[in-house]
Design an enzyme around this catalytic site. Structure first.
Site, PDB file in Angstrom:
ATOM      1  N   CYS A 197      -7.603 -10.892   0.993  1.00 13.58           N
ATOM      2  CA  CYS A 197      -7.695 -10.391   2.364  1.00 13.58           C
ATOM      3  C   CYS A 197      -7.881 -11.538   3.344  1.00 13.58           C
ATOM      4  CB  CYS A 197      -8.853  -9.401   2.495  1.00 13.58           C
ATOM      5  SG  CYS A 197      -9.048  -8.777   4.179  1.00 13.58           S
TER       6      CYS A 197
ATOM      7  N   ARG B  81       0.844  -1.192   0.000  1.00 11.39           N
ATOM      8  CA  ARG B  81       0.000   0.000   0.000  1.00 11.39           C
ATOM      9  C   ARG B  81       0.882   1.246   0.000  1.00 11.39           C
ATOM     10  NH1 ARG B  81      -3.703  -0.188   4.826  1.00 11.39           N
ATOM     11  NH2 ARG B  81      -4.830  -1.694   3.538  1.00 11.39           N
TER      12      ARG B  81
ATOM     13  N   CYS C 285     -16.327  -8.525   5.339  1.00  7.91           N
ATOM     14  CA  CYS C 285     -16.321  -8.806   6.780  1.00  7.91           C
ATOM     15  C   CYS C 285     -16.860  -7.584   7.500  1.00  7.91           C
ATOM     16  CB  CYS C 285     -14.910  -9.182   7.247  1.00  7.91           C
ATOM     17  SG  CYS C 285     -13.798  -7.774   7.455  1.00  7.91           S
TER      18      CYS C 285
ATOM     19  N   LYS D   1      -6.615   7.282  12.165  1.00  5.25           N
ATOM     20  CA  LYS D   1      -6.976   7.845  10.869  1.00  5.25           C
ATOM     21  C   LYS D   1      -7.431   9.293  11.015  1.00  5.25           C
ATOM     22  CE  LYS D   1      -8.268   3.372   8.865  1.00  5.25           C
ATOM     23  NZ  LYS D   1      -9.323   2.582   8.210  1.00  5.25           N
TER      24      LYS D   1
ATOM     25  N   LYS E 257      -4.340   1.339  14.768  1.00  3.93           N
ATOM     26  CA  LYS E 257      -4.257   2.325  13.683  1.00  3.93           C
ATOM     27  C   LYS E 257      -4.999   3.602  14.062  1.00  3.93           C
ATOM     28  CE  LYS E 257      -8.131   0.060  11.321  1.00  3.93           C
ATOM     29  NZ  LYS E 257      -8.524  -0.712  10.140  1.00  3.93           N
TER      30      LYS E 257
ATOM     31  N   CYS F 259     -15.058  -3.436  -0.806  1.00  3.61           N
ATOM     32  CA  CYS F 259     -13.681  -3.697  -0.395  1.00  3.61           C
ATOM     33  C   CYS F 259     -13.094  -4.826  -1.241  1.00  3.61           C
ATOM     34  CB  CYS F 259     -13.620  -4.036   1.085  1.00  3.61           C
ATOM     35  SG  CYS F 259     -14.276  -5.668   1.491  1.00  3.61           S
TER      36      CYS F 259
ATOM     37  N   ARG G  55      -2.194   6.505   9.877  1.00  2.00           N
ATOM     38  CA  ARG G  55      -2.287   6.020   8.508  1.00  2.00           C
ATOM     39  C   ARG G  55      -2.306   7.193   7.524  1.00  2.00           C
ATOM     40  NH1 ARG G  55      -4.449   0.700   8.224  1.00  2.00           N
ATOM     41  NH2 ARG G  55      -3.632  -0.488   9.979  1.00  2.00           N
TER      42      ARG G  55
ATOM     43  N   CYS H 236     -13.887  -1.596   5.888  1.00  4.97           N
ATOM     44  CA  CYS H 236     -12.947  -0.866   5.031  1.00  4.97           C
ATOM     45  C   CYS H 236     -13.648   0.013   4.000  1.00  4.97           C
ATOM     46  CB  CYS H 236     -11.996  -1.841   4.340  1.00  4.97           C
ATOM     47  SG  CYS H 236     -10.814  -2.608   5.460  1.00  4.97           S
TER      48      CYS H 236
END
Length: 572
Positions: free
Chosen positions: A441, A87, A480, A220, A218, A435, A156, A484
């Protein structure tokens, strides 16, 4: 502008030996070095160790395997088909033409499935072999792009909205987003040593901001320019809503504690809208972002990793206690919130002229996936393009800073290459996200990107049955519950539960300011459409003029908010 750095208060956290194993790994990793270099040179396996796989996330790299072949390889007693997702770190999503051309070239060499634009305005390469990681990152460095902190327990990639009607302000906001990104970037030399073979520095590398255990999870950050909420500002741990007066950026309303991820198996798990807490001057944005992040660093849960996101920290310590901490570290109180109004959370597709007479055009990219014929079309287009590029948080490409004398040339080129129709996709395509999910994934329980085209066709057929084909309804599909594609903000969302089965959420807002509510569990795609049919029937006959589907469901009490975090944020 404030340049003070907040010192780390390690005494607030739990003792290291009582913390989650990830925290202990970070502490002994020598600032993210681990044994990654040794693992990269181990020719006996296509993967790296579990511990190094956790550390490479901080380097922007996920170890994955092809789940389509997993069982077959297990039967043959072969290790999983290891591959890596890489990424890129692209604050605000802006690229030059030259950077795009090189990214395209590198994807054809190293990626198994083209280019993917993410919902955080960046690019992912999928299916990269271990032996290709270092040459790929070295090539990216030559065009000024790296992958540091694109994943991992750190800040991130920062997302940044755009408003064509306020282009001068948009540039200021973008500059502040980049400054904030640079300010919060990890300082370890491990990245350069590992991927560029840079010799270790004379002094030990340390992290003056993060410390040896970085963040609990994480983090954001996003910047948005009303009235467009094109980055879903209320999904951010820290959100900055630009306040414009007389065409001038005067500051930001600050929001805290947003987050989409949840676990269906835990009652103490939930998505959360961020809470607006006050107004700051524009120049204070990078510093207050650091202050808020250090509060999460010091008070976040380092024992229960699932409860480690900032939204849980905020709810655990309480908003008043957080505000007191913020004032003490920031050095002054926030001013009262200023009025703002958000009207939509999609991209402005098609052509738009900015206030400085430049032009912007948005190309729709379904699920952000660019491969096969589309990749060839874009490659040919960008060879002759003279403007800049912006990736959006809705997985699209914007052609920006097009001078007036080039607009007809650009339009002709798009038309010749069969790309012009992407400026005017169907109203439903424009508001649909998904996603990556299977097969790469590791968290995916069901399909998302791969089933989106077929599901969207059935969804559009259902809308046509009730004469709703011109009514955009925000639709998001994830493999899931982790969120995302920000499903819990959608008017309709499917979150994967098992192969072929999804939970159905309804009632989010087209403005991105209200959470959706769980409607039914464990539905097949056919059952999802069956559940929507009677609601579409009522919507087609009983809606008010220009009423959106999510608002209709709430007005008619088909959706009931179950908690305070599920309430709409009132337009201010």
């Amino acid at each position: 502008m404030t340049t003070l750095t907040i010192a780390r208060h390690s005494d607030i956290s739990q003792p290291l030996n009582e913390q989650h194993s990830n925290e202990q790994l970070k502490a002994k990793s020598h600032f993210l070095r681990g044994t990654i270099r040794e693992g990269l040179h181990d020719a006996n396996t296509g993967g790296i160790s579990h511990d190094d796989g956790l550390l490479t996330k901080f380097h922007g790299i996920y170890q994955q395997d092809d789940r389509d072949t997993r069982q077959h390889r297990l039967i043959r007693k072969l290790e999983p088909h290891y591959q890596f997702m890489v990424r890129l770190r692209i604050p605000g999503g802006r690229l030059t033409k030259q950077q795009w051309i090189e990214i395209d070239r590198l994807s054809r060499i190293y990626s198994s499935n083209g280019i993917r634009i993410t919902t955080r305005q960046t690019i992912q390469f999928h299916g990269v072999g271990k032996q290709c990681l270092q040459p790929l990152l070295i090539s990216l460095e030559k065009i000024g792009i790296d992958t540091l902190a694109a994943c991992g327990d750190d800040n991130r990639g920062i997302v940044c909205g755009v408003n064509p009607d306020a282009s001068r302000v948009a540039q200021q906001v973008y500059d502040l987003a980049r400054e904030t990104s640079s300010r919060l970037l990890p300082k370890t030399d491990a990245y350069r040593e590992t991927w560029y073979d840079t010799p270790p520095s004379a002094s030990q590398s340390e992290e003056p901001l993060y410390g040896e255990t970085y963040l609990p999870r994480k983090f954001k950050i996003g910047f948005v320019i009303p009235p467009d909420n094109d980055i879903d500002i209320f999904a951010q741990d820290v959100g900055f809503i630009a306040v414009i007066e007389k065409s001038r950026l005067v500051g930001f309303n600050v929001c805290v504690g947003g987050g989409m991820g949840q676990l269906d198996s835990r009652e103490d798990s939930y998505p959360r809208l961020s809470t607006p807490i006050g107004f700051i001057e524009a120049s204070d944005a990078p510093f207050i972002a650091e202050v808020i992040m250090t509060i999460q660093r010091d008070y976040g849960d380092r024992k229960d990793r699932h409860r480690a996101r900032f939204k849980y920290t905020l709810d655990r310590i309480g908003l008043d206690s957080f505000k007191n901490l913020l004032v003490n570290r920031f050095g002054k109180k926030l001013a009262p919130l200023k009025p703002y109004r958000l009207t939509n959370n999609g991209d402005k597709l098609g052509w738009h002229q900015t206030e400085d007479s430049q032009w912007l055009a948005t190309l729709h990219i379904q699920s952000g996936r660019i491969n096969h014929h589309l990749q060839d079309q874009l490659q040919a287009f960008f060879q002759q393009y003279s403007g800049e590029i912006r990736l959006t948080a809705n997985q699209n490409i914007q052609l920006i800073n097009i001078p007036p004398y080039d607009i007809y040339d650009v339009a002709r080129r798009l038309s010749d290459l069969g790309l012009y129709e992407r400026l005017i996709p169907s109203s439903q395509e424009a508001v649909t996200l998904s996603c990556v999910a299977l097969p790469t994934c590791g968290l995916a329980m069901a399909e998302a990107e791969r089933i989106t085209p077929d599901f969207l066709a059935l969804f559009n057929d259902l809308k046509r049955q009730y004469d709703l084909q011109t009514k955009p309804i925000t639709l998001r599909i994830t493999g899931c519950p982790n969120g995302c594609a920000r499903p819990y903000l959608a008017e309709i969302a499917l979150t994967g539960r098992a192969p072929g089965l999804y939970n159905l959420y309804l009632g989010g807002s087209h403005r991105g300011d209200r959470l959706a509510t769980l409607h039914e569990k464990n539905l097949s795609q056919t059952q999802v459409l069956d559940a929507l049919a009677p609601l579409f029937d009522l919507y087609s006959t009983d809606r008010l003029n220009n009423e959106y589907f999510g608002d209709f469901l709430h007005r008619c009490h088909f959706i009931k908010s179950s908690s305070i975090s599920n309430q709409s944020i009132q337009e201010r």
